[in-house]
Scaffold this motif. Structure first.
Motif, PDB file in Angstrom:
ATOM      1  N   ALA A 124     -28.025  16.807 -78.436  1.00  0.00           N
ATOM      2  CA  ALA A 124     -29.375  16.257 -78.531  1.00  0.00           C
ATOM      3  C   ALA A 124     -30.048  16.767 -79.791  1.00  0.00           C
ATOM      4  CB  ALA A 124     -30.188  16.656 -77.311  1.00  0.00           C
ATOM      5  N   ASN A 125     -30.756  15.865 -80.459  1.00  0.00           N
ATOM      6  CA  ASN A 125     -31.546  16.208 -81.633  1.00  0.00           C
ATOM      7  C   ASN A 125     -32.880  15.488 -81.473  1.00  0.00           C
ATOM      8  OD1 ASN A 125     -32.605  16.813 -84.083  1.00  0.00           O
ATOM      9  ND2 ASN A 125     -30.886  16.032 -85.287  1.00  0.00           N
ATOM     10  N   GLY A 126     -33.846  16.174 -80.876  1.00  0.00           N
ATOM     11  CA  GLY A 126     -35.115  15.530 -80.566  1.00  0.00           C
ATOM     12  C   GLY A 126     -34.897  14.514 -79.456  1.00  0.00           C
ATOM     13  N   LYS A 127     -35.321  13.276 -79.697  1.00  0.00           N
ATOM     14  CA  LYS A 127     -35.150  12.218 -78.700  1.00  0.00           C
ATOM     15  C   LYS A 127     -33.936  11.345 -78.998  1.00  0.00           C
ATOM     16  CE  LYS A 127     -39.964  11.941 -77.433  1.00  0.00           C
ATOM     17  NZ  LYS A 127     -41.129  11.089 -77.245  1.00  0.00           N
ATOM     18  N   ARG A 128     -33.030  11.861 -79.810  1.00  0.00           N
ATOM     19  CA  ARG A 128     -31.820  11.114 -80.174  1.00  0.00           C
ATOM     20  C   ARG A 128     -30.588  11.910 -79.747  1.00  0.00           C
ATOM     21  NH1 ARG A 128     -32.910   6.707 -83.035  1.00  0.00           N
ATOM     22  NH2 ARG A 128     -34.933   6.569 -84.012  1.00  0.00           N
ATOM     23  N   LEU A 129     -29.531  11.175 -79.429  1.00  0.00           N
ATOM     24  CA  LEU A 129     -28.293  11.802 -78.978  1.00  0.00           C
ATOM     25  C   LEU A 129     -27.118  11.395 -79.851  1.00  0.00           C
ATOM     26  CD1 LEU A 129     -28.347  11.358 -75.088  1.00  0.00           C
ATOM     27  CD2 LEU A 129     -28.830  13.417 -76.380  1.00  0.00           C
ATOM     28  N   ASP A 130     -26.212  12.339 -80.017  1.00  0.00           N
ATOM     29  CA  ASP A 130     -24.899  12.065 -80.584  1.00  0.00           C
ATOM     30  C   ASP A 130     -23.908  12.269 -79.443  1.00  0.00           C
ATOM     31  OD1 ASP A 130     -25.625  11.668 -83.322  1.00  0.00           O
ATOM     32  OD2 ASP A 130     -25.898  13.840 -83.505  1.00  0.00           O
TER      33      ASP A 130
ATOM     34  N   GLU B 226     -24.125   7.558 -82.358  1.00  0.00           N
ATOM     35  CA  GLU B 226     -24.641   8.421 -83.414  1.00  0.00           C
ATOM     36  C   GLU B 226     -26.140   8.212 -83.537  1.00  0.00           C
ATOM     37  OE1 GLU B 226     -23.052   9.812 -87.716  1.00  0.00           O
ATOM     38  OE2 GLU B 226     -23.021   7.668 -87.307  1.00  0.00           O
ATOM     39  N   ARG B 227     -26.912   9.288 -83.324  1.00  0.00           N
ATOM     40  CA  ARG B 227     -28.368   9.258 -83.425  1.00  0.00           C
ATOM     41  C   ARG B 227     -28.968   8.125 -82.604  1.00  0.00           C
ATOM     42  NH1 ARG B 227     -28.187  14.010 -84.883  1.00  0.00           N
ATOM     43  NH2 ARG B 227     -28.024  14.607 -87.051  1.00  0.00           N
ATOM     44  N   ALA B 228     -28.453   7.947 -81.392  1.00  0.00           N
ATOM     45  CA  ALA B 228     -28.937   6.883 -80.509  1.00  0.00           C
ATOM     46  C   ALA B 228     -30.155   7.375 -79.741  1.00  0.00           C
ATOM     47  CB  ALA B 228     -27.842   6.475 -79.527  1.00  0.00           C
ATOM     48  N   PRO B 229     -31.219   6.560 -79.674  1.00  0.00           N
ATOM     49  CA  PRO B 229     -32.362   6.947 -78.840  1.00  0.00           C
ATOM     50  C   PRO B 229     -31.918   7.093 -77.387  1.00  0.00           C
ATOM     51  CG  PRO B 229     -32.900   5.051 -80.213  1.00  0.00           C
ATOM     52  CD  PRO B 229     -31.426   5.294 -80.356  1.00  0.00           C
ATOM     53  N   VAL B 230     -32.394   8.133 -76.715  1.00  0.00           N
ATOM     54  CA  VAL B 230     -31.994   8.402 -75.331  1.00  0.00           C
ATOM     55  C   VAL B 230     -32.280   7.191 -74.453  1.00  0.00           C
ATOM     56  CG1 VAL B 230     -32.399   9.875 -73.320  1.00  0.00           C
ATOM     57  CG2 VAL B 230     -32.329  10.882 -75.596  1.00  0.00           C
ATOM     58  N   ALA B 231     -33.416   6.538 -74.672  1.00  0.00           N
ATOM     59  CA  ALA B 231     -33.798   5.388 -73.839  1.00  0.00           C
ATOM     60  C   ALA B 231     -32.855   4.198 -74.016  1.00  0.00           C
ATOM     61  CB  ALA B 231     -35.229   4.972 -74.159  1.00  0.00           C
ATOM     62  N   SER B 232     -32.114   4.148 -75.113  1.00  0.00           N
ATOM     63  CA  SER B 232     -31.218   3.010 -75.347  1.00  0.00           C
ATOM     64  C   SER B 232     -29.888   3.127 -74.610  1.00  0.00           C
ATOM     65  CB  SER B 232     -30.954   2.844 -76.849  1.00  0.00           C
ATOM     66  OG  SER B 232     -30.104   3.877 -77.310  1.00  0.00           O
ATOM     67  N   LEU B 233     -29.590   4.308 -74.085  1.00  0.00           N
ATOM     68  CA  LEU B 233     -28.326   4.513 -73.374  1.00  0.00           C
ATOM     69  C   LEU B 233     -28.490   4.238 -71.889  1.00  0.00           C
ATOM     70  CD1 LEU B 233     -27.095   7.797 -75.070  1.00  0.00           C
ATOM     71  CD2 LEU B 233     -26.396   5.471 -75.561  1.00  0.00           C
ATOM     72  N   ASP B 234     -27.471   3.618 -71.311  1.00  0.00           N
ATOM     73  CA  ASP B 234     -27.453   3.369 -69.876  1.00  0.00           C
ATOM     74  C   ASP B 234     -27.426   4.716 -69.152  1.00  0.00           C
ATOM     75  OD1 ASP B 234     -27.087   2.270 -67.344  1.00  0.00           O
ATOM     76  OD2 ASP B 234     -24.930   1.982 -67.622  1.00  0.00           O
ATOM     77  N   PRO B 235     -28.332   4.929 -68.180  1.00  0.00           N
ATOM     78  CA  PRO B 235     -28.356   6.227 -67.474  1.00  0.00           C
ATOM     79  C   PRO B 235     -27.023   6.577 -66.803  1.00  0.00           C
ATOM     80  CG  PRO B 235     -30.342   4.981 -66.986  1.00  0.00           C
ATOM     81  CD  PRO B 235     -29.446   4.074 -67.764  1.00  0.00           C
TER      82      PRO B 235
ATOM     83  N   ASN C 131     -24.889   9.952 -67.670  1.00  0.00           N
ATOM     84  CA  ASN C 131     -24.398  10.898 -66.655  1.00  0.00           C
ATOM     85  C   ASN C 131     -22.878  11.033 -66.745  1.00  0.00           C
ATOM     86  OD1 ASN C 131     -26.906  11.503 -65.610  1.00  0.00           O
ATOM     87  ND2 ASN C 131     -26.828   9.869 -64.089  1.00  0.00           N
ATOM     88  N   GLY C 132     -22.183   9.922 -67.022  1.00  0.00           N
ATOM     89  CA  GLY C 132     -20.735   9.967 -67.180  1.00  0.00           C
ATOM     90  C   GLY C 132     -20.315  10.791 -68.382  1.00  0.00           C
ATOM     91  N   TYR C 133     -21.069  10.705 -69.486  1.00  0.00           N
ATOM     92  CA  TYR C 133     -20.767  11.528 -70.665  1.00  0.00           C
ATOM     93  C   TYR C 133     -20.920  13.005 -70.325  1.00  0.00           C
ATOM     94  CZ  TYR C 133     -21.267   7.222 -73.426  1.00  0.00           C
ATOM     95  OH  TYR C 133     -21.141   5.962 -73.933  1.00  0.00           O
ATOM     96  N   ARG C 134     -21.970  13.328 -69.612  1.00  0.00           N
ATOM     97  CA  ARG C 134     -22.215  14.739 -69.264  1.00  0.00           C
ATOM     98  C   ARG C 134     -21.179  15.276 -68.278  1.00  0.00           C
ATOM     99  NH1 ARG C 134     -28.529  13.593 -68.646  1.00  0.00           N
ATOM    100  NH2 ARG C 134     -29.138  13.929 -70.812  1.00  0.00           N
TER     101      ARG C 134
END
Length: 179
Positions: free
Chosen positions: A37-43, A63-72, A76-79
């Motif tokens: 996580a980098n602020g409100k963006r995820l790699d 790459e630098r995807a806004p958290v809200a743009s990813l399917d929840p 969870n699957g990535y984590r």
């Protein structure tokens, strides 16, 4: 009509040059993601290991995807390093193109097929269904399933698709009587 099913038995190897040892083979192993996580963006990266020197490399998933743009569910699957998400991510052709790798399916699939009665009624019709998107050459698949040489397959088989071009879509073929 006899049903044949092609199934994935594991994850394929990647043909990807290692930065350390210059080997051309890497494996996803058990399949692990790294999320940063980098602020409100995820790699998000999929981690792979060189089969020769065991070096870890990262394949960029997001790459630098806004958290809200990813399917929840995906997040969870990535984590959780969800194995099905690892497989679907690895099999994504866009990821392969972006990260410049190809998949080596040798030993990562099997053919579930009932025996074909080659000495009974002629012709015999067989339908091939793919449970997973495993690219195989119909000619090789038919030769393996029937226990025939590829030359014999060319003589005795009438196929709905070009037999020498890889496919992962279902097809059907007819076994003609031998000479």
């Amino acid at each position: 009509m006899l049903p044949w099913v092609v199934r994935r038995t594991g994850l394929p190897l990647l043909s990807l040059r290692c930065a350390d040892c210059r080997s051309e083979s890497a494996a996803a192993g058990a399949g692990r993601f790294r999320v940063n996580a980098n602020g409100k963006r995820l790699d998000v990266w999929l981690l792979v290991r060189c089969t020769s020197c065991d070096r870890t490399a990262k394949l960029t998933v997001h790459e630098r995807a806004p958290v809200a743009s990813l399917d929840p569910a995906d997040l969870n699957g990535y984590r959780a390093n969800d194995p099905e998400l690892v497989a679907s991510t690895l099999l994504d052709p866009l990821l392969a193109r972006r990260d410049r790798f190809t998949l080596d399916w040798t030993g990562a699939w099997r053919l579930d097929a009932p025996p074909v009665p080659l000495d009974e009624r002629w012709p015999v019709r067989v339908e091939v269904v793919f449970a997973d998107p495993v690219p195989v050459r119909p000619e090789r698949l038919i030769a393996q399933g029937l226990g025939l040489s590829r030359n014999e397959v060319r003589r005795r088989i009438k196929c709905d698709v070009p037999p020498r071009r890889r496919t992962s879509a279902g097809f059907a073929f007819t076994v003609m009587p031998g000479d």
